[in-house]
Design a protein around this motif. Structure first.
Motif, PDB file in Angstrom:
ATOM      1  N   GLY A  88       0.835  -1.261   0.204  1.00 25.16           N
ATOM      2  CA  GLY A  88      -0.041   0.104  -0.213  1.00 25.16           C
ATOM      3  C   GLY A  88       0.887   1.169   0.129  1.00 25.16           C
ATOM      4  O   GLY A  88       2.176   1.279  -0.015  1.00 25.16           O
ATOM      5  N   GLU A  89       0.277   2.285   0.071  1.00 26.54           N
ATOM      6  CA  GLU A  89       0.848   3.505   0.121  1.00 26.54           C
ATOM      7  C   GLU A  89       1.685   3.790   1.371  1.00 26.54           C
ATOM      8  O   GLU A  89       2.750   4.437   1.414  1.00 26.54           O
ATOM      9  CB  GLU A  89      -0.228   4.884   0.047  1.00 26.54           C
ATOM     10  N   TYR A  90       0.969   3.256   2.648  1.00 29.97           N
ATOM     11  CA  TYR A  90       1.748   3.013   3.733  1.00 29.97           C
ATOM     12  C   TYR A  90       2.269   1.664   4.113  1.00 29.97           C
ATOM     13  O   TYR A  90       1.607   0.931   3.906  1.00 29.97           O
ATOM     14  CB  TYR A  90       1.114   3.793   4.818  1.00 29.97           C
ATOM     15  N   VAL A  91       3.162   1.684   4.971  1.00 30.75           N
ATOM     16  CA  VAL A  91       3.709   0.006   5.422  1.00 30.75           C
ATOM     17  C   VAL A  91       2.831  -0.243   6.444  1.00 30.75           C
ATOM     18  O   VAL A  91       2.522   0.511   7.465  1.00 30.75           O
ATOM     19  CB  VAL A  91       4.938   0.163   5.807  1.00 30.75           C
ATOM     20  N   THR A  92       1.761  -1.536   6.338  1.00 32.89           N
ATOM     21  CA  THR A  92       1.313  -1.986   7.256  1.00 32.89           C
ATOM     22  C   THR A  92       1.923  -2.629   8.428  1.00 32.89           C
ATOM     23  O   THR A  92       2.832  -3.741   8.077  1.00 32.89           O
ATOM     24  CB  THR A  92       0.160  -2.999   6.925  1.00 32.89           C
ATOM     25  N   THR A  93       1.584  -2.153   9.801  1.00 38.72           N
ATOM     26  CA  THR A  93       2.576  -2.860  10.556  1.00 38.72           C
ATOM     27  C   THR A  93       1.730  -3.435  11.824  1.00 38.72           C
ATOM     28  O   THR A  93       2.140  -4.422  12.691  1.00 38.72           O
ATOM     29  CB  THR A  93       3.497  -1.640  11.475  1.00 38.72           C
ATOM     30  N   SER A  94       0.286  -3.405  11.678  1.00 37.05           N
ATOM     31  CA  SER A  94      -0.463  -3.992  12.796  1.00 37.05           C
ATOM     32  C   SER A  94      -0.754  -5.264  12.366  1.00 37.05           C
ATOM     33  O   SER A  94      -0.951  -5.905  11.210  1.00 37.05           O
ATOM     34  CB  SER A  94      -2.037  -3.391  12.468  1.00 37.05           C
ATOM     35  N   LYS A  95      -0.328  -6.079  13.592  1.00 38.56           N
ATOM     36  CA  LYS A  95      -0.507  -7.594  13.387  1.00 38.56           C
ATOM     37  C   LYS A  95      -1.816  -8.131  13.076  1.00 38.56           C
ATOM     38  O   LYS A  95      -2.061  -8.940  12.374  1.00 38.56           O
ATOM     39  CB  LYS A  95      -0.045  -8.165  14.585  1.00 38.56           C
ATOM     40  N   THR A  96      -2.959  -7.465  13.656  1.00 35.91           N
ATOM     41  CA  THR A  96      -4.333  -7.753  13.540  1.00 35.91           C
ATOM     42  C   THR A  96      -4.933  -7.598  12.045  1.00 35.91           C
ATOM     43  O   THR A  96      -5.210  -8.244  11.279  1.00 35.91           O
ATOM     44  CB  THR A  96      -5.276  -6.804  14.305  1.00 35.91           C
TER      45      THR A  96
END
Length: 414
Positions: free
Chosen positions: A42-50
């Motif tokens: 995505g546009e931003y890196v996803t860091t949420s484990k959920t």
């Protein structure tokens, strides 16, 4: 308070079981890298484990034969690595998308069952059982002290492939309570500042030095041995290069364990509640240290961290900006204050070893960052050999203990 230990245990694995483990490793790494790639899409890196779980769990389950807990462990590995990258970006540092290649698998109590003589491990095709390969004399070993102790609980493990062996790094923990005397000592304790460098490997704010002479000698010796073997270019030479690497790592680990034991003992002797290191992130760029030194600094920090925890001592990392240029006495900061290993303040004339001055500044920076002024267990000063420095840099000599020989002590004029 939890006391944690990790015990490496070699496993006896036959060829059929080894093949299953290798398949499990391959799919575990694939899963971790799949989640990482998705996090960067995505546009931003996803860091949420959920979020990563919701987006990738079903895909990984469909594409692999991994146990559900292995899928979650791979996701956690990916999420933590992505968080590390984002943290570096926020600090203005360069970092790229992580990619996992080192052969390993994370196990918990659903995917591993630990017995007295063997372990049962989940694979992509059922479970296997692997015997522990233990020392002939199990007394005074980590296996006896932690793994087979009734006082410790086994919480999980990581399986690694190293030097043609499968090694299970078993995590153990025990709940401990500090006695009243120790709590009293640490609640109003002091900070032990620690500076790391090339010539002086470790310098404490108490004035104790651990030189890098022995480390550098053996590093050059092993580099020479590898260079001589590389000139041959044979398979025999390649195998011996690996053997030299193992010997080098083993020798350095012994040295670092000794230093970490002595550093923790130093903190205990002076009733320190915190050991403050400089932040290790960019230490190579700041100090001109080699890759080997950076490895040693990181390993030393890890050793001190878990050994200090046994005594209720916290271990922290502090921003080291200008700690080598700042005068620990008057606070004046200038590049010309330092000349190699010599420090002389251009404003107040304070002179001492530059690394010792930096160690005091590291302790002072931690103290000022955490001092509340209302007690609450906050450290009351930076520990020196002959007294303490408070948050304002004011010197308080200790009358009850004379300065020891062989260290850089402060004089009462400070």
């Amino acid at each position: 308070m939890e006391k944690r230990r990790t015990v490496p245990v070699k496993l006896a694995v036959d060829s059929d079981d080894a093949a299953l483990i290798e398949d499990t490793v391959d799919e575990f790494l694939w899963a971790a890298n799949y989640v990482t790639r998705h996090a960067f899409e995505g546009e931003y890196v996803t860091t949420s484990k959920t979020t990563l779980h919701d987006d990738t769990y079903e895909d990984v389950r469909d594409e692999t034969a991994l146990h559900s807990n292995h899928v979650q462990a791979a996701r956690n590995k990916a999420a933590d690595a992505c968080k590390s990258v984002v943290k570096k970006w926020k600090q203005g540092k360069k970092a790229s998308m992580p990619h996992f290649t080192s052969p390993h698998v994370v196990y918990d109590h659903r995917t591993a069952t630990f017995h007295d003589e063997y372990v049962s491990l989940a694979t992509t095709d059922g479970r296997i059982e692997a015997d522990y390969v233990l020392p002939d004399d199990e007394q005074d070993t980590p296996h006896a002290e932690y793994l087979f102790s009734d006082e410790y609980e086994t919480t999980g493990a990581e399986l690694h492939y190293r030097d043609s062996d499968w090694m299970l790094h078993i995590h153990c923990k025990m709940e401990v309570e500090s006695d009243t005397a120790e709590q009293t000592a640490t609640e109003n304790g002091t900070v032990l500042g620690v500076d790391l460098g090339v010539n002086s490997l470790v310098v404490a704010s108490t004035g104790t030095f651990w030189t890098g002479d022995e480390f550098d000698h053996w590093r050059r010796e092993y580099e020479q041995r590898r260079g001589d073997l590389q000139e041959h270019g044979t398979r025999w030479a390649h195998e011996n290069i690996q053997s030299v690497g193992r010997k080098e790592e083993g020798r350095f680990k012994i040295t670092l364990h000794r230093i970490s034991n002595e550093l923790v003992a130093e903190a205990r002797e002076y009733s320190c509640s915190v050991i403050a290191f400089e932040d290790l992130t960019d230490i190579r760029e700041r100090t001109g240290a080699s890759w080997g030194h950076k490895w040693a600094f990181n390993r030393l920090f890890e050793y001190v961290e878990y050994k200090a925890a046994e005594y209720g001592i916290n271990v922290e990392q502090i921003d080291p900006k200008n700690t080598s240029r700042r005068c620990s006495t008057c606070g004046f900061t200038h590049p010309d204050n330092r000349n190699g290993e010599e420090f002389e303040c251009l404003k107040c004339g304070y002179e001492n070893h530059a690394d010792y001055n930096a160690a005091k500044n590291i302790g002072l920076r931690y103290l000022r960052r955490n001092q509340t002024g209302s007690g609450g267990g906050a450290p009351v000063g930076v520990r020196l050999n002959s007294g303490t420095l408070n948050a304002n840099g004011e010197y308080d000599p200790r009358a009850e203990m004379s300065a020891r020989a062989g260290v850089h002590a402060e004089s009462p004029r400070l």
